[in-house]
Enzyme design. Structure first.
Site, mmCIF file in Angstrom:
data_model
loop_
_atom_site.group_PDB
_atom_site.id
_atom_site.type_symbol
_atom_site.label_atom_id
_atom_site.label_comp_id
_atom_site.label_asym_id
_atom_site.label_seq_id
_atom_site.Cartn_x
_atom_site.Cartn_y
_atom_site.Cartn_z
ATOM 1 N N ASP A 11 -9.099 -21.353 5.168
ATOM 2 C CA ASP A 11 -8.654 -21.206 3.652
ATOM 3 C C ASP A 11 -8.175 -19.791 3.491
ATOM 4 O O ASP A 11 -8.849 -18.627 3.887
ATOM 5 C CB ASP A 11 -9.791 -21.417 2.770
ATOM 6 C CG ASP A 11 -9.977 -22.740 2.438
ATOM 7 O OD1 ASP A 11 -9.657 -23.653 3.380
ATOM 8 O OD2 ASP A 11 -11.231 -23.070 1.633
ATOM 9 N N ASP A 130 -11.023 -34.180 -5.539
ATOM 10 C CA ASP A 130 -12.035 -32.879 -5.792
ATOM 11 C C ASP A 130 -12.912 -33.073 -6.910
ATOM 12 O O ASP A 130 -12.429 -33.256 -8.111
ATOM 13 C CB ASP A 130 -11.400 -31.434 -5.841
ATOM 14 C CG ASP A 130 -10.501 -31.195 -4.675
ATOM 15 O OD1 ASP A 130 -10.554 -31.654 -3.580
ATOM 16 O OD2 ASP A 130 -9.341 -30.582 -4.878
HETATM 17 O O1 LIG Z 1 -10.663 -25.711 -0.530
HETATM 18 C C1 LIG Z 1 -11.178 -24.891 -1.450
HETATM 19 O O2 LIG Z 1 -12.092 -24.184 -1.200
HETATM 20 C C2 LIG Z 1 -10.547 -24.925 -2.926
HETATM 21 C C3 LIG Z 1 -11.058 -24.174 -3.911
HETATM 22 C C4 LIG Z 1 -10.382 -24.219 -5.067
HETATM 23 C C5 LIG Z 1 -9.234 -24.931 -5.192
HETATM 24 C C6 LIG Z 1 -8.824 -25.691 -4.253
HETATM 25 C C7 LIG Z 1 -9.496 -25.803 -3.022
HETATM 26 N N1 LIG Z 1 -8.795 -26.053 -1.884
HETATM 27 C C8 LIG Z 1 -7.804 -27.274 -1.759
HETATM 28 O O3 LIG Z 1 -6.609 -27.025 -2.511
HETATM 29 C C9 LIG Z 1 -6.030 -28.312 -3.026
HETATM 30 C C10 LIG Z 1 -5.795 -28.487 -4.217
HETATM 31 O O4 LIG Z 1 -4.499 -27.653 -4.583
HETATM 32 P P1 LIG Z 1 -3.702 -28.251 -5.710
HETATM 33 O O5 LIG Z 1 -4.610 -28.536 -6.810
HETATM 34 O O6 LIG Z 1 -2.811 -29.268 -5.009
HETATM 35 O O7 LIG Z 1 -2.874 -27.009 -5.930
HETATM 36 C C11 LIG Z 1 -7.077 -29.320 -2.607
HETATM 37 O O8 LIG Z 1 -6.739 -29.940 -1.306
HETATM 38 C C12 LIG Z 1 -8.182 -28.652 -2.362
HETATM 39 O O9 LIG Z 1 -9.508 -29.331 -1.844
#
Ligand SMILES: O=C(O)c1ccccc1N[C@@H]1O[C@H](COP(=O)(O)O)[C@@H](O)[C@H]1O
Length: 241
Positions: A11, A130
């Site tokens: 990440d 999520d």
């Molecule tokens: O992975 C994380 O810790 C995380 C924390 C906060 C937000 C997103 C995170 N990860 C991953 O990002 C995508 C979502 O991104 P978007 O909403 O499409 O811009 C998703 O796969 C999360 O698991």
């Protein structure tokens, strides 16, 4: 029986490989160069890399060039997440050569666009579900985005190929995965599920692997690897036994 796929996570926030607790901005622990981290997991035998642009997910900028550099340096399959919400960001993500992308916020806020790109790109598109309880969260996990099972049914009807299911309450905590949630999601869809959040031990990975017959295909491992709870080599051996 097919073995559980493992996806070590990198990440990226502000150019660094980080881990968060519950996905909350400001809880970062930094682990240095994202490229070095990714190469470490590749050298250890990973077949997949789960690569996330956290700034793009939080709306605090992006790490697009660095993400492209990391993805381009990999010989293994890359799953790319974070901030993929429109044609331009999807095009940039796919241009990295990644095997698939995860859409989070877009699946909650622009369902017509997500249905369109699922139809266009098939299994190159996964949706990240999520959740807190059974409520989906988007925009860096800061906003409610509807009911898990209603959204899952809609995405299934649109042909979504795969789901990445994260229990936000577990993510980054080393408290063990939410096996109940994984079982419930597997019962609600025929599509493969990738588990995310909470893995702390080899026994946790074995417990997730026991759900392969129910539809769990893979597990994302983050904090446990960076905290050296076990090595990736040990993890790969544990799930192939
Ligand atoms: O992975 C994380 O810790 C995380 C924390 C906060 C937000 C997103 C995170 N990860 C991953 O990002 C995508 C979502 O991104 P978007 O909403 O499409 O811009 C998703 O796969 C999360 O698991």
């Amino acid at each position: 029986m097919p073995k559980l796929e493992l996806l070590p996570a990198v990440d990226v926030r502000d150019g660094q490989a980080v881990r968060l607790v519950h996905g909350e901005s400001g809880t970062e622990t930094s682990y240095g160069s994202p490229l070095e981290a990714a190469l470490t997991w590749q050298r250890a035998g990973a077949e997949w890399l789960h690569l996330v642009d956290l700034d793009a997910a939080f709306g605090t900028g992006d790490n697009r060039a660095l993400i492209a550099e990391v993805a381009g340096a990999m010989d293994i399959k890359v799953e790319l997440s974070g901030g993929i919400r429109d044609d331009a960001s999807l095009e940039a993500a796919l241009a990295t050569g990644c095997r698939r992308v995860n859409l989070g916020t877009a699946a909650l806020e622009t369902p017509e666009w997500v249905a369109k790109v699922i139809a266009e790109h098939g299994d190159k598109i996964a949706v990240g579900l999520d959740v807190r309880g059974t409520t989906l969260r988007g925009r860096g996990w800061t906003r409610d985005g509807g009911d898990l099972y209603e959204t899952l049914a809609r995405l299934d009807s649109e042909g979504c190929a795969r789901y990445v299911v994260t229990d936000i309450a577990k993510d980054g905590t080393l408290q063990g995965p939410n096996l109940e949630l994984l079982k419930n999601v597997c019962a609600a869809t025929d599509k493969p599920v990738v588990a995310s959040g909470g893995v702390s031990s080899l026994d946790d990975l074995r417990a997730i692997a026991s759900l392969v017959p129910e539809g769990v295909e893979g597990a994302i491992v983050g904090k446990a690897l960076y905290a050296k709870a076990f090595t990736l080599e040990e993890a790969l051996a544990a799930v192939s036994a």
